[in-house]
Design a protein around this motif. Structure first.
Motif: not given
Length: 415
Positions: A112-115, A118-120, A172-173, A178-179
């Motif tokens: 969760i931290l990594v995703l 980068f999404s943020t 999943s969210g 991110l994608l």
């Protein structure tokens, strides 16, 4: 029309984030809500740590540069995260090593931290590019869209009401966000070439970023250390009660940032950097009006609906500690008001003054915590956070008043 869709998406994201807290509060134990709160606070804190607050430099450069320079800026920003992750990601395992969070959640936490990070970052980039609708969409995907299937499945299948399932939906969210975010950024800045980085630019970014990181970590510590300290004083049960009330208020503050600040800040920064002080003052005036109107609306709505909300949850422990709600509400409103002087300090690049105000706030937090040693843990923590946010807001306001009086941009505009 676009502004309305933006606000609706951001509002929906914040509402859904609030709904998952309500769902856990009603259908899970208070201790499990406390556990979820510790994981959530830990993720948000370490998103700052591993990112080094580098975006504060790169986004400001992006907002004040022509589009032709964007590929170079984004390339260097991407390179900057390698050393940060290598050095700082292991630090994120500390809460598990010392036993604050059960080690069975470690892999979920790191994913969760990594995703989330980068999404943020992609969300911030899109806001800086003034592509707020796309930024709102990936915010909605990251924060809110996974909540609906999570609630449906956990409601229809009571046997699956375990915290691990909620964390899987969260992952999943973040992944979907991110994608989609990568696609949006690549579409608007298609010619990024990952050739030799500009090391001097990156090092300057570290210097600015770490200055802001110090301040940001101090501010984020108020919504992280409070929960971990409360856990050490009174256990996960007390954390669950505190987190329920404070999550509502923090969600409101986050929504203000997402619905108002991200639209106003780029205009304010740009008009100030261009020394267009008439536009700057007009933008700040609108920002101030929206801040006051938003705060009044939130206070009224929460005071009216909170008793009904507690009735629906139907757990006596939340009603027993209802005064905590008023303390958290005061903290939330003050945090919203701190955005006004902060925006000037950020636009005028008074980075050290921002850091100073954050240092003052954390000193007040620890001082009040130590002075109130005879108070019940949950009240002790809540009042300490309120005092620290009050100190933060007042110090930023005083700095804003003092520094704007001697600001050369204002003096030149008056000539």
């Amino acid at each position: 029309m676009i502004r309305s869709v933006n606000v609706l998406l951001r509002a929906a994201a914040m509402i859904l984030k609030f709904i998952i807290v309500l769902f856990i509060a009603k259908y899970f134990s208070t201790e499990e809500l406390g556990r979820y709160s510790l994981i959530s606070a830990g993720v948000m804190f370490f998103v700052l740590v591993v990112g080094g607050d580098y975006y504060t430099y790169s986004n400001r450069e992006l907002m004040s540069s022509s589009k032709e320079l964007w590929p170079e800026i984004l390339k260097n920003q991407a390179y900057s995260y390698g050393p940060l992750y290598l050095i700082l990601l292991p630090v994120a395992t500390v809460p598990f090593i010392v036993g604050f969070i059960d080690s069975r959640y470690l892999l979920f936490f790191l994913a969760i931290l990594v995703l989330e990070h980068f999404s943020t970052e992609l969300n911030r980039l899109l806001n800086a590019m003034q592509l707020q609708l796309k930024a709102s969409l990936i915010l909605f995907l990251r924060v809110g869209v996974w909540v609906l299937p999570a609630i449906c499945i956990l409601w229809l299948m009571p046997e699956s009401r375990e915290l691990e399932y909620i964390l899987m939906f969260w992952i999943s969210g973040c992944l979907l966000s991110l994608l989609v975010g990568i696609y949006f950024v690549a579409k608007h800045v298609p010619d990024i070439k990952f050739n030799k980085p500009n090391y001097s630019w990156i090092m300057k970014g570290y210097k600015v970023g770490f200055t802001y990181l110090s301040g940001s970590l101090i501010l984020k510590a108020l919504t992280t250390l409070d929960r971990f300290w409360l856990q050490s004083l009174s256990g996960e049960y007390a954390v669950g009660i505190y987190a329920f009330f404070f999550s509502i208020i923090l969600g409101v503050s986050t929504f203000f940032h997402a619905a108002v600040t991200v639209f106003s800040s780029p205009k304010i920064v740009r008009s100030y950097s261009q020394k267009n002080m008439s536009a700057y003052k007009a933008n700040m005036k609108v920002f101030g009006f929206l801040m006051i109107a938003f705060s009044i609306s939130v206070i009224v709505l929460l005071l009216v609906f909170m008793p009904h909300l507690l009735g629906w949850i139907g757990k006596l422990e939340y009603k027993e500690y209802y005064p905590i709600f008023y303390i958290c509400l005061g903290s939330g409103v003050l945090l919203i008001f701190s955005n006004y002087p902060h925006t000037y300090l950020y636009a005028a690049q008074h980075d050290r003054m921002i850091l100073l105000s954050h240092v003052i706030s954390i000193v007040i937090f620890f001082s009040v915590m130590l002075a109130m040693s005879d108070f019940i843990g949950i009240y002790r923590v809540s009042l300490s956070v309120l005092a620290s946010i009050l100190a933060l807001t007042v110090s930023k306001l005083l700095l804003f008043i003092t520094l704007s009086r001697v600001d050369r941009n204002f003096q030149e505009a008056e000539l």
